[in-house]
Design a protein around this motif. Structure first.
Motif, short mmCIF file in Angstrom:
data_model
loop_
_atom_site.label_atom_id
_atom_site.label_comp_id
_atom_site.label_asym_id
_atom_site.label_seq_id
_atom_site.Cartn_x
_atom_site.Cartn_y
_atom_site.Cartn_z
N ILE A 1 0.85 -1.20 0.00
CA ILE A 1 0.00 0.00 0.00
C ILE A 1 0.88 1.24 0.00
CG2 ILE A 1 -1.74 1.28 1.31
CD1 ILE A 1 -2.71 -1.41 2.42
N LYS B 1 -2.86 6.50 9.26
CA LYS B 1 -2.57 7.37 8.12
C LYS B 1 -1.39 8.30 8.43
CE LYS B 1 -5.53 11.41 8.97
NZ LYS B 1 -6.72 12.16 8.53
N GLU C 1 -7.87 8.41 5.08
CA GLU C 1 -8.28 7.05 5.44
C GLU C 1 -8.96 6.35 4.28
OE1 GLU C 1 -9.19 9.77 7.09
OE2 GLU C 1 -8.83 9.57 9.25
N ALA C 2 -9.79 7.10 3.55
CA ALA C 2 -10.50 6.49 2.42
C ALA C 2 -9.54 6.02 1.35
CB ALA C 2 -11.50 7.50 1.84
N LEU C 3 -8.50 6.82 1.08
CA LEU C 3 -7.51 6.44 0.07
C LEU C 3 -6.75 5.19 0.51
CD1 LEU C 3 -6.05 7.05 -2.57
CD2 LEU C 3 -4.54 8.60 -1.30
N GLU D 1 -7.80 2.83 2.60
CA GLU D 1 -8.69 1.67 2.56
C GLU D 1 -8.96 1.23 1.13
OE1 GLU D 1 -9.67 -0.20 5.06
OE2 GLU D 1 -8.41 1.07 6.31
N ARG D 2 -9.09 2.18 0.22
CA ARG D 2 -9.31 1.81 -1.18
C ARG D 2 -8.10 1.07 -1.75
NH1 ARG D 2 -11.10 6.31 -2.61
NH2 ARG D 2 -9.27 7.29 -3.54
N GLU D 3 -6.92 1.58 -1.43
CA GLU D 3 -5.69 0.92 -1.90
C GLU D 3 -5.51 -0.43 -1.20
OE1 GLU D 3 -2.87 0.32 -4.41
OE2 GLU D 3 -3.98 2.21 -4.42
N CYS D 4 -5.95 -0.51 0.05
CA CYS D 4 -5.87 -1.78 0.78
C CYS D 4 -6.71 -2.85 0.09
CB CYS D 4 -6.32 -1.58 2.22
SG CYS D 4 -6.27 -3.07 3.24
N THR D 5 -7.90 -2.47 -0.37
CA THR D 5 -8.76 -3.42 -1.08
C THR D 5 -8.08 -3.95 -2.34
OG1 THR D 5 -10.71 -2.24 -0.24
CG2 THR D 5 -11.03 -3.72 -2.12
N VAL D 6 -7.42 -3.05 -3.06
CA VAL D 6 -6.72 -3.46 -4.29
C VAL D 6 -5.58 -4.42 -3.97
CG1 VAL D 6 -5.35 -2.63 -6.24
CG2 VAL D 6 -7.35 -1.33 -5.48
N ARG E 1 -6.68 -7.92 -2.90
CA ARG E 1 -7.07 -8.74 -4.05
C ARG E 1 -5.85 -9.30 -4.77
NH1 ARG E 1 -9.55 -5.15 -6.64
NH2 ARG E 1 -8.01 -4.73 -8.27
#
Length: 532
Positions: free
Chosen positions: A288, A345, A402-404, A406-411, A414
């Motif tokens: 990340i 963060k 935080e949103a960025l 978490e979004r990168e964490c999801t990627v 996967r």
């Protein structure tokens, strides 16, 4: 640093004769190990069984563990702060001088008297403001959290830092909910394999600080108590050597019991999985971090990509020790103030800012023309090159949310599952700072009371079963009050009515326009009919 040469979490096999008993506070000083004799490979190896499984040597997880092993061992012996010395003779041989305002006798984190200090009047005003927040803490977090965050970014007063950290992390409530638990954990014998490693790591934690300079002193004994208690409190995780400097920083500011519960919150809420078997969480955050670096500083990203410098090679110590071994001490305290308030963060932002400062320009890249020079730069950050206010300002201004994350964490999760299989830890357990911890607390309170909850609002009891017959008493039973709509709900309702109004307006406008055109076409035809 030497303790990070085995930053994973394992130790000697059960029944090893090197195992040591627990050390109560009144025990005599710990015996000094012979630092001149080399340690056996088993005493300082990568430690969890998941990292040492020979049968899984060809799996992606095993290869990742092998990389971690080489990375962490390469960090040993670094630094000028004496963290790898491990001998009182070298400390006792120094010319005795007074400590700095943080308690350091020397080393790279020693602060000279030339540092700018806050004026007494300003310090007193800040203390009064923080004391007022302490008296109404829940209201401040619920209604004025942005002000709390701003004051944490300005720096918590030294005299109130202990209480502030406990309230920000909610460890104070955890302590009050578990009276006598720490003493109960102390009385447990503990597992021999962890006690031996903990005992060997004690002298490596800030040996130039007055609290930990003496072998077997109260600082080292309290540190032993905390780390041993955690291995009993979380036997599935055991002990990780990166926990020792984190616990030592907490001990510099609060008693052992408070420091223990604060460490529990860091390990379970702020950085879950960082100190567990396999170190999957830190590896995932490394990916990340590298992806965020591509967004924030492409020049540093391309340089590290060119020489194939994996993020785990340089950010392991930064993240797991929360920069307590990397930055000047004044910067460490400012970073921890923001970390307790805003969460992980801040750790990402500090790492990105450091890379931007060291590798973010053409002139700086000319000084590091190869992999070796780059690694030396990243491992040995000069304290003189870091200015406290500049660092804090850049951390605040960096657009990493935080949103960025978490979004990168999801990627990255996967990608991890596609290449390495399923994760053993749950990335979603991480809480981003005080606000998320407070929300989690309210949710748990609502669930335990059997009711529903609204975000940061009062809990509402669930509706009861429907009644066909009126109640026996003559009093009317009122329905439970519905929760007040949140700001997002009010905005959604307003947007819905605005769109509905716009739709009707366009409909009537088009209808009127079509009617007017039809009348204009019909008018000439009627005129021609009259002429005929």
């Amino acid at each position: 640093m030497a303790e990070l040469s085995a930053l994973t979490t394992s130790g000697p096999a059960p029944g090893d004769p090197r195992a040591a008993p627990s050390i109560p506070p009144s025990s005599p000083p710990l015996p000094a190990p012979n630092v001149s004799a080399p340690e056996s490979p088993g005493e300082n190896s990568i430690a969890k069984s998941s990292l040492c499984n020979d049968n899984a040597a060809d799996t992606p997880a095993a290869r990742s563990a092998s990389l971690m092993s080489g990375t962490l061992e390469s960090l040993s012996g670094l630094g000028d702060d004496g963290s790898s010395i491990g001998s009182d003779s070298e400390i006792n041989g120094l010319t005795v001088r007074r400590t700095d305002r943080y308690g350091f006798l020397g080393g790279s984190q020693y602060s000279d008297s030339s540092e700018k200090e806050t004026r007494v009047e300003v310090a007193r005003q800040r203390e009064v403001k923080w004391l007022d927040m302490f008296r109404h803490w829940d209201k401040w977090i619920k209604h004025r959290f942005q002000k709390v965050k701003l004051r944490c970014r300005k720096g918590i007063p030294s005299s109130l830092r202990s209480r502030a950290w406990q309230l920000l992390s909610n460890s104070q409530e955890l302590l009050e909910a578990n009276p006598g638990k720490f003493e109960e954990l102390e009385r447990e014998p503990g597992e021999a394999k962890w006690l031996d490693i903990i005992e060997k790591d004690l002298h490596r934690q800030f040996p130039f600080h007055e609290m930990f300079a003496a072998r077997g002193g109260h600082g080292q004994q309290d540190l032993f108590r905390i780390l041993k208690a955690y291995t009993i409190y979380r036997p599935d995780e055991g002990y990780c050597q990166a926990q020792a400097p984190v616990a030592a920083v907490l001990l510099m500011h609060m008693p052992a019991e408070q420091a223990f519960w604060c460490l529990v919150q860091i390990c379970e809420k702020y950085l879950p999985g960082y100190y567990s078997a396999g170190l999957e969480a830190i590896q995932l955050d490394g990916e990340i971090f590298f992806s965020l670096l591509r967004r924030t500083c492409p020049m540093a990203y391309r340089h590290l990509k060119k020489f194939k410098i994996d993020p785990i090679l340089y950010m392991t110590e930064w993240f797991m020790c929360i920069f307590s071994r990397t930055l000047p001490w004044a910067c460490v305290l400012r970073v921890w103030d923001m970390f307790f308030c805003e969460g992980v963060k801040i750790v990402f932002r500090v790492g990105l800012v450091l890379l931007k400062q060291m590798l973010g320009s053409v002139d700086k890249l000319r000084e590091v023309q190869g992999m070796y020079e780059t690694m030396e730069r990243l491992r040995n950050i000069s304290p003189d090159s870091i200015r406290e206010e500049v660092l804090v300002q850049e951390i605040i201004m960096l657009p990493v949310t935080e949103a960025l994350i978490e979004r990168e964490c999801t990627v990255q999760v996967r990608k991890w599952r596609e290449s390495r299989g399923e994760l053993t830890h749950q990335p979603g357990r991480r809480l981003h700072g005080t606000r998320a911890v407070y929300e989690c607390k309210r949710r748990a309170a609502a669930i335990s009371s059997g009711g529903s909850f609204s975000f940061l609002g009062s809990s509402v009891p669930p509706p009861g079963p429907l009644r066909k017959n009126p109640p026996l008493s003559g009093h009317q039973v009122s329905a439970p009050a519905s929760p007040a709509p949140t700001r997002r709900e009010r905005f959604s309702i307003s947007l819905f009515f605005a769109c509905l109004f716009l739709f009707y307006f366009l409909f009537f406008f088009l209808f009127a326009e079509s009617n007017s055109r039809g009348w204009k076409v019909a008018a000439p035809e009627s005129a021609q009919t009259k002429r005929r």
